[in-house]
Design a protein around this motif. Structure first.
Motif, mmCIF file in Angstrom:
data_model
loop_
_atom_site.group_PDB
_atom_site.id
_atom_site.type_symbol
_atom_site.label_atom_id
_atom_site.label_comp_id
_atom_site.label_asym_id
_atom_site.label_seq_id
_atom_site.Cartn_x
_atom_site.Cartn_y
_atom_site.Cartn_z
ATOM 1 N N GLU A 199 41.134 56.047 43.308
ATOM 2 C CA GLU A 199 40.358 54.877 41.503
ATOM 3 C C GLU A 199 41.006 53.653 41.238
ATOM 4 O OE1 GLU A 199 41.990 58.059 41.306
ATOM 5 O OE2 GLU A 199 40.319 59.098 40.161
ATOM 6 N N THR A 200 42.311 53.394 41.127
ATOM 7 C CA THR A 200 43.106 52.043 41.435
ATOM 8 C C THR A 200 42.769 50.674 42.926
ATOM 9 O OG1 THR A 200 44.973 53.362 40.333
ATOM 10 C CG2 THR A 200 45.824 51.068 41.284
ATOM 11 N N VAL A 201 42.485 51.586 43.842
ATOM 12 C CA VAL A 201 42.822 50.471 44.643
ATOM 13 C C VAL A 201 41.090 50.188 44.689
ATOM 14 C CG1 VAL A 201 41.687 50.142 46.787
ATOM 15 C CG2 VAL A 201 44.282 52.037 46.512
ATOM 16 N N SER A 202 40.120 50.927 44.498
ATOM 17 C CA SER A 202 38.501 50.713 43.489
ATOM 18 C C SER A 202 38.176 50.426 43.187
ATOM 19 C CB SER A 202 37.438 51.962 43.763
ATOM 20 O OG SER A 202 36.676 51.689 43.158
ATOM 21 N N ARG A 203 39.191 49.765 41.235
ATOM 22 C CA ARG A 203 39.332 49.289 40.660
ATOM 23 C C ARG A 203 40.003 47.604 40.740
ATOM 24 N NH1 ARG A 203 38.568 53.285 36.130
ATOM 25 N NH2 ARG A 203 40.533 54.197 36.659
ATOM 26 N N THR A 204 40.615 47.732 41.973
ATOM 27 C CA THR A 204 41.206 46.326 41.934
ATOM 28 C C THR A 204 40.353 45.473 43.392
ATOM 29 O OG1 THR A 204 43.317 47.509 41.719
ATOM 30 C CG2 THR A 204 43.589 45.389 42.918
ATOM 31 N N PHE A 205 39.475 46.421 43.452
ATOM 32 C CA PHE A 205 39.056 45.430 44.874
ATOM 33 C C PHE A 205 37.728 44.741 43.919
ATOM 34 C CE2 PHE A 205 40.174 48.187 48.817
ATOM 35 C CZ PHE A 205 39.463 46.936 49.474
ATOM 36 N N SER A 206 36.965 45.753 43.010
ATOM 37 C CA SER A 206 36.595 45.592 41.785
ATOM 38 C C SER A 206 36.959 44.465 41.241
ATOM 39 C CB SER A 206 35.985 46.855 40.954
ATOM 40 O OG SER A 206 35.826 47.669 41.357
ATOM 41 N N LYS A 207 38.490 44.703 40.486
ATOM 42 C CA LYS A 207 38.753 43.206 40.041
ATOM 43 C C LYS A 207 38.696 41.920 40.628
ATOM 44 C CE LYS A 207 41.671 40.820 36.774
ATOM 45 N NZ LYS A 207 42.537 39.826 37.950
ATOM 46 N N PHE A 208 39.124 41.796 42.562
ATOM 47 C CA PHE A 208 39.081 40.784 42.829
ATOM 48 C C PHE A 208 37.059 40.198 43.138
ATOM 49 C CE2 PHE A 208 42.922 42.210 45.425
ATOM 50 C CZ PHE A 208 43.903 41.897 44.420
ATOM 51 N N VAL A 209 36.924 41.169 43.269
ATOM 52 C CA VAL A 209 35.199 40.355 43.090
ATOM 53 C C VAL A 209 35.085 40.051 42.168
ATOM 54 C CG1 VAL A 209 32.683 41.466 43.038
ATOM 55 C CG2 VAL A 209 34.528 42.584 45.112
ATOM 56 N N GLU A 210 35.560 40.505 40.832
ATOM 57 C CA GLU A 210 34.952 39.608 39.587
ATOM 58 C C GLU A 210 35.701 37.970 39.882
ATOM 59 O OE1 GLU A 210 36.225 41.525 35.621
ATOM 60 O OE2 GLU A 210 35.325 43.571 37.052
ATOM 61 N N ASP A 211 36.838 37.806 40.064
ATOM 62 C CA ASP A 211 37.206 37.058 39.817
ATOM 63 C C ASP A 211 37.159 36.311 41.022
ATOM 64 O OD1 ASP A 211 38.821 37.729 38.138
ATOM 65 O OD2 ASP A 211 40.751 38.455 38.846
ATOM 66 N N GLY A 212 36.120 36.806 42.101
ATOM 67 C CA GLY A 212 35.636 35.641 42.776
ATOM 68 C C GLY A 212 36.472 35.148 44.268
#
Lengths: 239, 239
Positions: A199-212
DNA sequence: CGGGACGTTGACGGTCGTCAAAATTAGTGG
DNA sequence: CCACTAATTTTGACGACCGTCAACGTCCCG
């Protein structure tokens, strides 16, 4: 002809520079060709070897992608590495004559089987091969030091950024894109390697996507801002 | 006589079985004696080698206690191991001809200097030595896999329990007590190795003392309940 | 088309990091 | 040998980060 015993000379292998020493004469190359007995195909999901099996050979990956992992007695397991074409696996087995981890193919793969007794015998004749083997083992030790630093002192974003940079750098050395890659492993396997939950890996990917910083479509990753990833790994290095 | 060049034969060293292959004839032992050129003394706090220095030799620890550590670009550092008598350090330097970590003595120490070029030359003559070197490197790889499991999946209590059990086991193999040990490193160095902050190490020690598992007086540790430590490391293995 | 593996997201809580202060020890020089 | 300072260790309060649990969505393969 049995596909498990197809023979293609090392001397004409395009991964030569990745897994073999440079500057050999043709006689030495012939001896190495002979040592690398057979190829072996490993289907996706199948094991090249498993913990406890007798160690006889090192394996040079010709095509495909592997993970190695160890299991603790109480069922936890830890991915200790991801290996791609030109890399060598099986070094863990030397010390006790049996393997201490599992090596599983994450995509259909083919490896060159190098009987370790033959490697040692030939190393006594060809000092370039001897030194090459030592370097391969030393490189693995140094790599693991880096993983220890990651696991011991980095936060989730730093770990994932370092992981992506490492993967893309190795792929680029093999002629692939510097900015695009396809993950061969699940979020859970990434997490196991990085000491994080899926879940943390998935969330961190999402964070990177949000940040462009990256685009992620399932296992397809496009790195938009390599420098941003570098800054995440090394926040203080800017000072 | 210069204390840095004192010569004592490997063949009569009481650590022989820890750092040298067994079953050699006297001629082979003589050759190894010759290869191990000199001893070197390292004062507490001094470095045997540092990151970036040219790699020339492996070192077998005769007496004393070392830590090895790497530093990331932004100043964090990670202890990658603690080494004691009979263990070999410097393997990280082989791959790129320079060291990639620091090796610092945690107490006054003495090491045997083994020029790597000589090791390789002699390995080509003495296959038992060749295999022994391979085993030492493989053992280090396997050890680091274990550290990765610890860092990637264990909680603070499990890490410290595993650390104590590992230390006391290695000391016992050298003739020391199974239940008592003196820590040669600080809480901060333990924490760095285990991926914890020094306060967490200290708190976890206090917890073990409360639970009656160990007695701790600064760096002197007495293990009262080895089995309790084992259960902490492997909670599920009881089921 | 359907089922199972895989991935995403949210809410919440626990473990451990951070900051701070005090206690104890070790090291140094007089 | 002792005094003084620096280093190390302990303990507390608090909060951040990440793990846990749960629900839902998506993709892939047969």
């Amino acid at each position: 002809m049995n596909p498990q015993t197809i023979k293609v000379a090392c001397s004409s292998c395009n991964l030569r520079e990745l897994c073999m020493p440079m500057g050999l004469n043709s006689g030495e190359l012939d001896m190495i060709d002979e040592m690398v007995g057979v190829r072996r195909k490993v289907k996706r999901g199948a094991a090249l070897f498993r913990n406890g099996e007798t160690f006889t050979s090192l394996f040079a990956i010709r095509t495909g992608f592997f993970k190695t992992s160890i299991a603790s007695e109480d069922g936890r397991d830890q991915v200790t590495g991801f290996q791609m074409a030109g890399e060598v696996i099986g070094l863990d087995g030397i010390v006790n004559d049996h393997h201490t981890c599992d090596a599983v193919a994450l995509e259909d793969a083919e490896v060159c089987v190098m009987p370790f007794a033959d490697i040692e015998a030939l190393s006594r004749e060809v000092s370039a091969l001897q030194h090459h083997i030592h370097k391969i083992m030393s490189r693995e030790i140094v790599r693991e030091h880096g993983v220890m630093l990651l696991l011991g002192s980095m936060r989730a974003e730093e770990r994932l950024a370092a992981f992506l940079l490492n993967l893309v750098q190795r792929l680029h050395a093999r002629g692939f894109s510097q900015s695009e890659l396809i993950l061969r492993m699940t979020r859970e396997e990434i997490g196991s390697y990085l000491g994080l939950k899926l879940e943390t890996v998935s969330r961190t990917f999402s964070k990177f996507v949000e940040d462009g910083i990256v685009e992620v479509k399932q296992r397809h990753v496009r790195i938009l801002e390599t420098e941003a990833l570098r800054r995440i790994v090394n926040p203080q290095a800017l000072l």
